[in-house]
Design an enzyme around this catalytic site. Structure first.
Site, PDB file in Angstrom:
ATOM      1  N   PHE A  14      76.412  50.051  -9.439  1.00 56.80           N
ATOM      2  CA  PHE A  14      75.987  48.695  -9.784  1.00 56.80           C
ATOM      3  C   PHE A  14      77.107  47.679  -9.585  1.00 56.80           C
ATOM      4  O   PHE A  14      76.930  46.638  -8.957  1.00 56.80           O
ATOM      5  CB  PHE A  14      75.498  48.649 -11.231  1.00 56.80           C
ATOM      6  CG  PHE A  14      74.162  49.298 -11.437  1.00 56.80           C
ATOM      7  CD1 PHE A  14      73.003  48.708 -10.952  1.00 56.80           C
ATOM      8  CD2 PHE A  14      74.054  50.504 -12.101  1.00 56.80           C
ATOM      9  CE1 PHE A  14      71.768  49.309 -11.125  1.00 56.80           C
ATOM     10  CE2 PHE A  14      72.829  51.122 -12.285  1.00 56.80           C
ATOM     11  CZ  PHE A  14      71.683  50.517 -11.797  1.00 56.80           C
ATOM     12  N   VAL A  79      87.530  59.985  -1.745  1.00 60.47           N
ATOM     13  CA  VAL A  79      88.872  59.461  -1.988  1.00 60.47           C
ATOM     14  C   VAL A  79      89.673  60.502  -2.756  1.00 60.47           C
ATOM     15  O   VAL A  79      89.219  61.029  -3.777  1.00 60.47           O
ATOM     16  CB  VAL A  79      88.815  58.137  -2.768  1.00 60.47           C
ATOM     17  CG1 VAL A  79      90.222  57.665  -3.120  1.00 60.47           C
ATOM     18  CG2 VAL A  79      88.100  57.074  -1.941  1.00 60.47           C
ATOM     19  N   GLU A 170      64.992  59.091 -23.720  1.00 58.04           N
ATOM     20  CA  GLU A 170      64.049  58.860 -22.626  1.00 58.04           C
ATOM     21  C   GLU A 170      63.647  60.166 -21.951  1.00 58.04           C
ATOM     22  O   GLU A 170      62.477  60.362 -21.607  1.00 58.04           O
ATOM     23  CB  GLU A 170      64.680  57.890 -21.624  1.00 58.04           C
ATOM     24  CG  GLU A 170      64.810  56.480 -22.176  1.00 58.04           C
ATOM     25  CD  GLU A 170      65.604  55.544 -21.289  1.00 58.04           C
ATOM     26  OE1 GLU A 170      65.508  54.321 -21.475  1.00 58.04           O
ATOM     27  OE2 GLU A 170      66.344  56.033 -20.414  1.00 58.04           O
TER      28      GLU A 170
END
Length: 434
Positions: A14, A79, A170
């Site tokens: 994000f 990386v 959830e």
């Protein structure tokens, strides 16, 4: 002709992707590095794990995301190290130099020192994790239909979810609906009373980041739907076929899902950095690394406070930090000083199950029930990237709501479930006690 400054963004979550999009018109060369060639919409991972939506619906190709940004390109690589003094990044493919760097590599599961958790518990931080959970559950139902041993069958049909935050809540609600709406129909020899979902939380109530009454409401809704909620319980050890709680209780389960405990996940730099809770890098109020004004850390990597309290590491925070970093990079390119990051708390929301959710808007307005559930759906559909992805998700939601059926298929191979889990458990448990 002067060489354009080079901005490297490590991580396309994000915060990283928002930073790049906000730099689209900047006179600089932008390189995005990520181990995957897609952006994962993390808030909907649990819906992949519960067969609600297909995996492709929350994976957005980075080449497509960067197509409208002419000054950006993508490198799929891992990386390995970062030399902050030399401004050089070492990857498994090539070395990359930079003028400015944005660390947006997110977080990874932290097993909090619980023995056996890293080996036998399933985390849910990546798309692959969610697919493994879904396949494990389907695989266990398949095995249960042919299992003649009562204890083994009960173990196969028991799911333990560790962590009573939004993800655990959830997932518990979604798996209950998956079983009732699809699995019991697909496997008619399995009785509903044989299936168990156990939600284990160390705190006194679920959803600790929400007001007390919303946490109580969540517990009641889950219990009413059949979830067994264990509060103020800690996991002491995880076995191949069971978990042990701190009070000595043994819960036999073929599926242990770990949704609690995260830590920052970033390549180790060659210098020591100030580290805070959850291995996050302490940053200044401008989101820069101390002593390295050309380096920013955002999202789950950065430790920063809002009104005296550490930020939670949720998507809205990451998006706002990405915007702030892009503005500060533009200011630096213009020779201006960066500005402090100010977080605007729009609120948080969590879905419990069908027609039931909770929300805490603007940090002061509690909401629960149908309208909170509907708000959650609207927010996540709005932020999900890609028109085609939104169409797939919306179609899946409508199908589930109208028919209570999910089109689930087992993909890939699951880790082998022991055919005699009680023997395996007895040996592990006895050895540890001795």
């Amino acid at each position: 002709m002067l060489k354009r400054p080079k901005i490297v963004v490590i991580g396309a979550g994000f915060a990283g992707l928002r930073t790049v999009k906000k730099l689209a018109l900047v006179n600089a060369e932008i390189l995005v590095i990520d181990r995957n060639n897609y952006h994962t919409f993390i808030p909907l991972l649990y819906q992949v794990a519960s067969g609600f939506i297909p995996p492709k619906a929350i994976a957005y190709p980075l080449e497509k995301a960067l197509r409208s940004i002419p000054n950006a390109r993508f490198l799929q690589a891992e990386v390995q190290t970062i030399d902050l003094a030399a401004k050089v990044i070492t990857t498994n493919i090539t070395n990359v130099s930079y003028d400015y760097l944005v660390l947006a590599t997110g977080s990874q599961a932290k097993f909090l020192g619980v023995e056996g958790a890293s080996e036998y518990a399933l985390p849910m931080k990546t798309l692959d994790d969610a697919i493994k959970i879904r396949d494990r559950i389907i695989n266990n139902f398949e095995q249960a239909t042919i299992c003649q041993d009562f204890d083994c069958r009960r173990q196969l049909l028991t799911i333990a979810i560790i962590g009573g935050g939004a993800t655990g809540v959830e997932l518990a609600g979604a798996l209950i609906e998956l079983a009732k709406g699809t699995l019991f129909k697909n496997y008619p020899t399995i009785k509903p009373q044989e299936f168990r979902i156990i939600l284990i939380h160390s705190g006194a109530r679920l959803l600790a980041d929400f007001p007390h009454n919303l946490g109580e409401y969540t517990s009641k809704q889950l219990r009413r739907r059949g979830v067994k909620v264990h509060l103020q319980s800690r996991v002491y050890e995880v076995f191949p076929g069971a978990i042990e709680l701190d009070d000595g209780t043994i819960l036999e389960t073929a599926t242990t899902i770990w949704t609690t405990g995260v830590e920052a996940n970033y390549p180790q730099p060659e210098v020591e950095l100030p580290i805070a809770n959850k291995e996050k890098i302490c940053v200044t109020n401008t989101l820069q690394l101390p002593n390295y004004p050309e380096v920013y850390a955002v999202g789950d990597v950065a430790f920063i406070r809002h009104r005296g309290e550490p930020l939670l590491g949720i998507a809205p925070e990451a998006l706002q930090q990405g915007t702030a970093v892009a503005k500060n990079l533009q200011r630096q390119l213009q020779g201006l000083p960066p500005q402090p990051f100010n977080y605007f708390n729009k609120g948080t929301a969590a879905i419990i199950a069908r027609n039931s959710g909770v929300a805490y808007l603007l940090g002061r307005i509690p909401l629960k029930g149908f309208f909170a559930w509907l708000l959650w759906l609207g927010i996540h559909l709005y932020y999900l990237p890609g028109v085609a992805n939104r169409g797939v998700v919306l179609g899946s939601w409508l199908r589930d709501y109208l028919t209570r059926k999910r089109d689930i298929r087992q993909l890939g191979k699951c880790r082998q479930i022991p055919q005699s889990p009680n023997v395996k458990l007895s040996r592990s448990f006895t050895a540890r006690k001795e």
